[in-house]
Design an enzyme around this catalytic site. Structure first.
Site, PDB file in Angstrom:
ATOM      1  CG  ASP A  80      -0.234   0.036   2.539  1.00  0.00           C
ATOM      2  OD1 ASP A  80       0.775  -0.692   2.688  1.00  0.00           O
ATOM      3  OD2 ASP A  80      -0.670   0.782   3.435  1.00  0.00           O
ATOM      4  CD  GLU A 175       4.258   0.286   6.970  1.00  0.00           C
ATOM      5  OE1 GLU A 175       5.153   0.560   7.792  1.00  0.00           O
ATOM      6  OE2 GLU A 175       3.822   1.120   6.139  1.00  0.00           O
TER       7      GLU A 175
END
Length: 407
Positions: A80, A175
């Site tokens: 991400d 994350e």
């Protein structure tokens, strides 16, 4: 163009911006798309036991070609990109032989990366650097890490004469919103220890990180026609602004460095009836971390005493903790990474992470995981950039760590 740079430029085209309000894992559809593409790539290049689970975690294995037992090493990165900045339509610019002057990112919008604001860019005079076009982040955090890991694995597969133990790789979702390790199956991953490739400038080597929490504050107001509002109207935005003003003004990211913690306002959205604030709370010291959370609670209590019970509602959730205590008993992880950098001509810089990685939580889950540089700068914004040679050096460091542990 080197393999790692080519791979990185392909990966940043995927919009994988995470969403802390989605309530699902992965938190955005783009991460699922990217994860599936990585699976196809890993299988095609010859990685073994390639898997993707229902939550979008990608894992794979490169089996040992040794005739002896050595530790199983893992390398981990996240898919991400930060919700702080647009990650759709990333259009990287390649600056060859950088001349040391200001860099025009977007001429039409007059967006310029000025050397006086970002002096570290002058460290790369004569080098090739990759920047944004001023309208998005770049995504080096952490697509550079993914590109570097996969490129290192590809090199080992294409050069089978290089001896190595079993290597595990893992790519996690979310994350950036503190959820990257939520569904990471350490047992299934099967490594003795790992490294996250999720750091900043070349040479960074980190095994200390912030203790971290996220805070959501909701302020409830009362809307009345302003012409008849005397003694009746309660403007939630003004109370929210009062809360912001009560926190220490010098304890923000832009005023702190090194081991200093902070409060960071990341969202402010409001109307008269309701305002929502979002904060992240950070500190290396666990006691100071707890004091910061307590201070926020006290300020909420003070405002509720002033304006009425449940005018201000606070939710705090711990995200991750400082991994230092989990890494020190297996300090060879840091020592060998330090040596690997030296052997490939990189000057190691052991620094505390002013942030966090999946490795922080994984270390508490039984998988000690320090952090190594990707090479990038100015993550999470339009001034993000990464030197090409730094990505190439990260690949070399990964390969050298593998070599050291194969012996």
């Amino acid at each position: 163009m080197s393999a790692v740079v080519e791979r990185f430029l392909k990966y940043v085209k995927y919009d994988t911006k995470s969403d802390g309000d989605s309530g699902i894992t992965p938190s955005s559809e783009g991460q699922k798309v990217f994860a599936r593409e990585l699976v196809v790539e890993l299988e095609k290049m010859g990685m073994q036991n390639v898997t993707i689970d229902d939550n979008g975690y990608v894992m794979a294995e490169l089996p040992s070609n040794l005739d002896k037992q050595v530790p199983v090493i893992g390398f981990i990165a996240h898919m991400d990109t930060s919700p702080d900045m647009n990650g759709k339509g990333v259009n990287p610019q390649i600056i060859k032989n950088y001349d040391g002057n200001d860099i025009v990112l977007n001429e039409a919008e007059n967006i310029v990366m000025k050397v006086e604001d970002f002096p570290e860019v002058k460290n790369y005079i004569g080098k090739e650097i990759i920047t944004t076009d001023g309208t998005t982040l770049l995504g080096a955090d952490d697509k550079a890490g993914i590109a570097e890991i996969i490129t290192a694995m590809e090199y080992l597969i294409n050069n089978p004469e290089i001896k190595h133990g079993t290597i595990k790789i893992g790519f996690t979702p979310d994350e950036e919103i503190g959820q990257g390790a939520d569904h990471f199956n350490v047992k299934d991953f099967g490594a003795d220890f790992a490294y996250t490739i999720d750091g900043g400038p070349i040479g960074e080597l980190e095994y200390e990180n912030f203790n971290a929490a996220g805070a959501k504050i909701t302020v409830i107001g009362r809307n009345v026609h302003p012409g008849y509002a005397t003694g009746k109207l309660i403007n939630s935005m003004l109370i929210a602004s009062e809360f912001v003003s009560m926190l220490p003004k010098k304890e923000t990211p832009e005023c702190t460095k090194g081991y200093e913690g902070f409060y960071h306002l990341t969202g402010f959205k409001g109307e008269v009836e309701e305002t929502k604030l979002q904060y992240i709370i950070r500190d290396f010291d666990k006691n100071q971390f707890e004091k910061r959370k307590s201070m926020m609670s006290k300020l909420v209590d003070d405002l509720n005493n002033k304006y009425g019970a449940r005018t201000v509602i606070l939710e705090i959730k711990d995200q991750y903790y400082n991994m230092k205590g989990k890494i020190e008993p297996v300090k060879h992880l840091v020592d060998n990474a330090f040596e690997a950098m030296k052997q490939v001509g990189v000057v190691p810089k052991v620094t505390p992470i002013r942030g966090g990685t999946d490795g922080a939580r994984l270390s508490f889950m039984g998988l000690p995981t320090p952090n190594i540089f990707t090479g990038g700068h100015n993550f999470h914004g339009k001034y993000e950039f990464i030197p090409s040679f730094a990505m190439e050096k990260a690949v070399e460091v990964i390969l050298k760590i593998v070599e050291i542990y194969s012996k």
